[in-house]
Scaffold this motif. Structure first.
Motif, short mmCIF file in Angstrom:
data_model
loop_
_atom_site.label_atom_id
_atom_site.label_comp_id
_atom_site.label_asym_id
_atom_site.label_seq_id
_atom_site.Cartn_x
_atom_site.Cartn_y
_atom_site.Cartn_z
N GLU A 133 0.70 -1.21 0.01
CA GLU A 133 -0.02 0.18 0.02
C GLU A 133 0.88 1.27 0.00
O GLU A 133 0.37 2.48 -0.19
N THR A 134 2.10 1.32 0.16
CA THR A 134 2.89 2.26 0.14
C THR A 134 3.95 2.35 -1.02
O THR A 134 4.31 3.69 -1.23
N HIS A 135 4.48 1.33 -1.59
CA HIS A 135 5.13 1.36 -2.76
C HIS A 135 4.42 1.61 -4.12
O HIS A 135 3.35 1.17 -4.22
N PRO A 136 4.80 2.40 -4.87
CA PRO A 136 4.31 2.90 -6.14
C PRO A 136 3.72 1.72 -7.09
O PRO A 136 2.85 1.76 -7.88
N ARG A 137 4.52 0.54 -6.95
CA ARG A 137 4.39 -0.56 -7.90
C ARG A 137 3.06 -1.34 -7.18
O ARG A 137 2.65 -2.30 -7.94
N GLY A 138 2.72 -0.94 -5.99
CA GLY A 138 1.87 -1.72 -5.44
C GLY A 138 2.07 -3.24 -5.09
O GLY A 138 3.41 -3.68 -4.93
N ALA A 139 1.16 -4.22 -4.89
CA ALA A 139 1.34 -5.52 -4.74
C ALA A 139 1.71 -6.08 -6.22
O ALA A 139 1.05 -6.43 -6.99
N VAL A 140 2.76 -6.64 -6.47
CA VAL A 140 3.47 -7.25 -7.66
C VAL A 140 4.65 -8.09 -7.35
O VAL A 140 5.37 -7.83 -6.44
N GLN A 141 4.68 -9.00 -8.27
CA GLN A 141 6.02 -9.99 -8.30
C GLN A 141 5.81 -10.50 -9.52
O GLN A 141 4.95 -10.90 -10.28
N TRP A 142 7.22 -10.75 -10.17
CA TRP A 142 7.33 -11.07 -11.31
C TRP A 142 8.73 -11.75 -12.00
O TRP A 142 9.55 -11.36 -11.13
N TRP A 143 8.86 -12.71 -12.81
CA TRP A 143 10.15 -13.07 -13.42
C TRP A 143 10.38 -12.29 -14.55
O TRP A 143 9.34 -11.95 -15.34
N GLU A 144 11.64 -12.38 -14.70
CA GLU A 144 12.04 -11.69 -16.08
C GLU A 144 13.42 -12.35 -16.60
O GLU A 144 14.13 -12.60 -15.95
#
Length: 251
Positions: A133-144
């Protein structure tokens, strides 16, 4: 005796040259790995300092080219530093950005001052639920998964990053995997600096994202035949279609 001495001198010269080549390859590899460790922890000031002062230095990233030290600063200390860690130099709690650097192919020219490297990157990235709730990316997780085709220069006796071309080929959310990755997962830039304060100096045709599977041209020839791979063979046409139906290669 004189002939033997001349032969020994020649052998020493050959060995000295080979030792320098191997040493330079090792130093270039270390330079790139050190870059990766700084990038993991958002130490963008240290990253910028690794770049050559040469006026032709640049970074290519997601369809944009950031030229010279000022453009490079705009990417790392502007776009990345401001967006990922609120402008600080270093990590913030709960933000993951690990770069695994793999499968490096390094070639150094005869002068020992210019080198090329092809290397893979596998990234694990995202936010912990505690900062969603505080980071601009929100709730996110990914592989790259990505590929580098880079150049390096030796300046003042030190190997430095020179022309960095990073192709982040594919992204995958943890929940759905790469099969469900949406097209244009990361939007391509449409504006340049100064219209976009963190934008590139120019837009380039470097738009390659999954499910696009074109090959980034190799900086080296085939190790046995000495030939370059055919451009048509590096394209990625639809299944069962002619090579010409696929997109042209990136310049």
């Amino acid at each position: 005796m004189e002939a033997e001495l001349a032969e020994l001198k020649q052998q020493i010269a050959v060995l000295t040259k080979e030792l320098s080549r191997v040493s330079d390859e090792a130093e270039v590899r270390k330079t790139h790995f050190k870059y990766g460790y700084y990038l993991d922890k958002c130490l963008y000031n240290e990253v910028v300092d690794m770049y050559a002062d040469h006026p032709d230095a640049y970074v290519e990233f997601l369809g944009g080219r950031y030229r010279g030290k000022e453009g490079i600063k705009r990417l790392y200390q502007g776009r990345f530093q401001q967006g990922f860690v609120a402008g600080r130099n270093g990590p913030v709690r709960g933000f993951l950005l690990d770069h695994l650097m793999l499968q490096d192919i390094i070639d150094v020219d005869r002068t020992g001052t210019h080198a090329w490297c092809r290397m893979r990157a596998l990234m694990q990235a995202g936010t912990h639920k505690s900062i969603a709730e505080t980071h601009p990316r929100g709730a996110v997780q990914w592989w790259e998964g990505g590929l580098y085709e880079n150049e390096y220069l030796k300046e003042d006796g030190a190997w430095k990053l020179f022309r960095y071309r990073y192709f982040p080929f594919w992204h995958a959310d943890f929940a759905t995997g790469w099969q469900q990755t949406r097209e244009n997962y990361i939007p391509w830039p449409t504006k340049t600096y100064p219209e976009d304060p963190f934008g590139p100096d120019e837009l380039v045709d470097q738009k390659m994202l999954w499910p696009d599977t074109r090959v980034v041209p190799f900086h080296y020839p085939h190790p046995v035949t000495g030939e370059r791979a055919s451009e048509d063979d590096l394209r990625a046409p639809p299944y069962g279609q002619e090579a010409g139906t696929g997109d042209p290669l990136c310049p």
